[in-house]
Design a protein around this motif. Sequence first.
Motif, mmCIF file in Angstrom:
data_model
loop_
_atom_site.group_PDB
_atom_site.id
_atom_site.type_symbol
_atom_site.label_atom_id
_atom_site.label_comp_id
_atom_site.label_asym_id
_atom_site.label_seq_id
_atom_site.Cartn_x
_atom_site.Cartn_y
_atom_site.Cartn_z
ATOM 1 N N UNK A 1 19.874 -13.467 -17.898
ATOM 2 C CA UNK A 1 19.999 -14.119 -16.608
ATOM 3 C C UNK A 1 20.777 -13.211 -15.672
ATOM 4 N N UNK A 2 20.177 -12.778 -14.561
ATOM 5 C CA UNK A 2 20.900 -11.873 -13.673
ATOM 6 C C UNK A 2 22.021 -12.587 -12.923
ATOM 7 N N UNK A 3 23.058 -11.841 -12.628
ATOM 8 C CA UNK A 3 24.168 -12.389 -11.851
ATOM 9 C C UNK A 3 24.058 -11.869 -10.416
ATOM 10 N N UNK A 4 25.064 -12.120 -9.600
ATOM 11 C CA UNK A 4 25.043 -11.709 -8.202
ATOM 12 C C UNK A 4 25.123 -10.192 -8.059
ATOM 13 N N UNK A 5 25.693 -9.496 -9.045
ATOM 14 C CA UNK A 5 25.827 -8.044 -8.966
ATOM 15 C C UNK A 5 24.564 -7.319 -9.420
ATOM 16 N N UNK A 6 23.823 -7.891 -10.352
ATOM 17 C CA UNK A 6 22.626 -7.232 -10.880
ATOM 18 C C UNK A 6 21.493 -7.304 -9.853
ATOM 19 N N UNK A 7 20.704 -6.227 -9.772
ATOM 20 C CA UNK A 7 19.539 -6.235 -8.880
ATOM 21 C C UNK A 7 18.423 -5.431 -9.526
ATOM 22 N N UNK A 8 17.186 -5.844 -9.322
ATOM 23 C CA UNK A 8 16.065 -5.108 -9.913
ATOM 24 C C UNK A 8 15.735 -3.868 -9.085
ATOM 25 N N UNK A 9 14.992 -2.954 -9.680
ATOM 26 C CA UNK A 9 14.518 -1.786 -8.952
ATOM 27 C C UNK A 9 13.351 -2.198 -8.055
ATOM 28 N N UNK A 10 13.240 -1.552 -6.922
ATOM 29 C CA UNK A 10 12.101 -1.822 -6.075
ATOM 30 C C UNK A 10 11.756 -0.573 -5.261
ATOM 31 N N UNK A 11 10.502 -0.509 -4.832
ATOM 32 C CA UNK A 11 10.004 0.606 -4.028
ATOM 33 C C UNK A 11 9.408 0.044 -2.756
ATOM 34 N N UNK A 12 9.581 0.794 -1.648
ATOM 35 C CA UNK A 12 8.999 0.348 -0.373
ATOM 36 C C UNK A 12 8.515 1.575 0.388
ATOM 37 N N UNK A 13 7.446 1.406 1.142
ATOM 38 C CA UNK A 13 6.919 2.558 1.892
ATOM 39 C C UNK A 13 7.810 2.887 3.095
ATOM 40 N N UNK A 14 8.008 4.187 3.333
ATOM 41 C CA UNK A 14 8.791 4.626 4.494
ATOM 42 C C UNK A 14 7.861 4.925 5.660
ATOM 43 N N UNK A 15 6.814 5.749 5.389
ATOM 44 C CA UNK A 15 5.900 6.098 6.467
ATOM 45 C C UNK A 15 4.516 6.317 5.889
ATOM 46 N N UNK A 16 3.524 6.015 6.682
ATOM 47 C CA UNK A 16 2.133 6.185 6.284
ATOM 48 C C UNK A 16 1.677 7.580 6.657
ATOM 49 N N UNK A 17 1.084 8.300 5.691
ATOM 50 C CA UNK A 17 0.628 9.654 5.929
ATOM 51 C C UNK A 17 -0.868 9.733 6.198
ATOM 52 N N UNK A 18 -1.654 8.818 5.600
ATOM 53 C CA UNK A 18 -3.099 8.837 5.804
ATOM 54 C C UNK A 18 -3.624 7.415 5.801
ATOM 55 N N UNK B 1 -7.199 4.873 6.134
ATOM 56 C CA UNK B 1 -8.631 4.896 5.861
ATOM 57 C C UNK B 1 -9.231 3.527 6.082
ATOM 58 N N UNK B 2 -10.529 3.504 6.414
ATOM 59 C CA UNK B 2 -11.233 2.246 6.639
ATOM 60 C C UNK B 2 -11.787 1.775 5.298
ATOM 61 N N UNK B 3 -11.257 0.668 4.804
ATOM 62 C CA UNK B 3 -11.665 0.113 3.522
ATOM 63 C C UNK B 3 -12.161 -1.302 3.765
ATOM 64 N N UNK B 4 -13.468 -1.509 3.540
ATOM 65 C CA UNK B 4 -14.047 -2.848 3.715
ATOM 66 C C UNK B 4 -13.964 -3.343 5.148
ATOM 67 N N UNK B 5 -14.018 -2.421 6.106
ATOM 68 C CA UNK B 5 -14.000 -2.814 7.509
ATOM 69 C C UNK B 5 -12.603 -2.946 8.110
ATOM 70 N N UNK B 6 -11.565 -2.760 7.307
ATOM 71 C CA UNK B 6 -10.200 -2.828 7.844
ATOM 72 C C UNK B 6 -9.472 -1.523 7.536
ATOM 73 N N UNK B 7 -8.600 -1.133 8.429
ATOM 74 C CA UNK B 7 -7.821 0.082 8.237
ATOM 75 C C UNK B 7 -6.628 -0.218 7.342
ATOM 76 N N UNK B 8 -6.505 0.616 6.301
ATOM 77 C CA UNK B 8 -5.410 0.430 5.344
ATOM 78 C C UNK B 8 -4.759 1.775 5.058
ATOM 79 N N UNK B 9 -3.471 1.754 4.734
ATOM 80 C CA UNK B 9 -2.828 3.028 4.373
ATOM 81 C C UNK B 9 -3.324 3.504 3.011
ATOM 82 N N UNK B 10 -3.735 4.786 2.958
ATOM 83 C CA UNK B 10 -4.211 5.371 1.710
ATOM 84 C C UNK B 10 -3.126 6.204 1.042
ATOM 85 N N UNK B 11 -2.349 6.931 1.833
ATOM 86 C CA UNK B 11 -1.276 7.765 1.307
ATOM 87 C C UNK B 11 -0.021 7.451 2.104
ATOM 88 N N UNK B 12 1.059 7.133 1.402
ATOM 89 C CA UNK B 12 2.315 6.798 2.066
ATOM 90 C C UNK B 12 3.459 7.525 1.389
#
Length: 114
Positions: free
Chosen positions: A38-55, A57-68
Motif C-alpha cells: 500500500x503506497x503512502x504519501x511519500x511513495x510515487x510511481x514512475x511515469x513518462x510524459x511527452x515534452x515536444x512532438x518531433x513528427x 502523421x495523418x493516421x485514420x484521417x486525424x493528425x497524431x504525433x508519431x515521434x515525440x
Amino acid sequence: MRPSTMSAYSRLPHAPDCDCSVCWSRREMAKPARSLSTPCAQCRPAYARPIRTLQMGCVGGTWKPLVSEWTVEPAFICEKHTPPDRPPKYWSVVLDTGRPTPYVPIHEPFELVG
C-alpha cells in the motif's frame, strides 16, 4: 445425549473480555491489514510524459504525433516500503562445535600384487 450437550455448549456466547483462541483470532481478523504494497504519501510511481512532438502523421484521417521527445520521472519508494536487501534469516546457530572436520573417505585395505 452427549452430542446435543456438546453442540449446545459450543453455541454459548463468549464473554466480552474472553481470551480464548477463537475470540483472539476474531479480534485479529477484524483489524485492518497493514500491507507493505500500500503506497503512502511519500511513495510515487514512475511515469513518462511527452515534452515536444518531433513528427506528426495523418493516421485514420486525424493528425497524431508519431515521434515525440519524452521525459521520465523515476519512481520513489520510502524507506518503510523498501524491501530488505536480503531475505530474513530463518535459521540460527544452536550449537557451534568449532571448525568442521573434513571428510576423509576410508578405503578398504588392499595388497600389492607383484
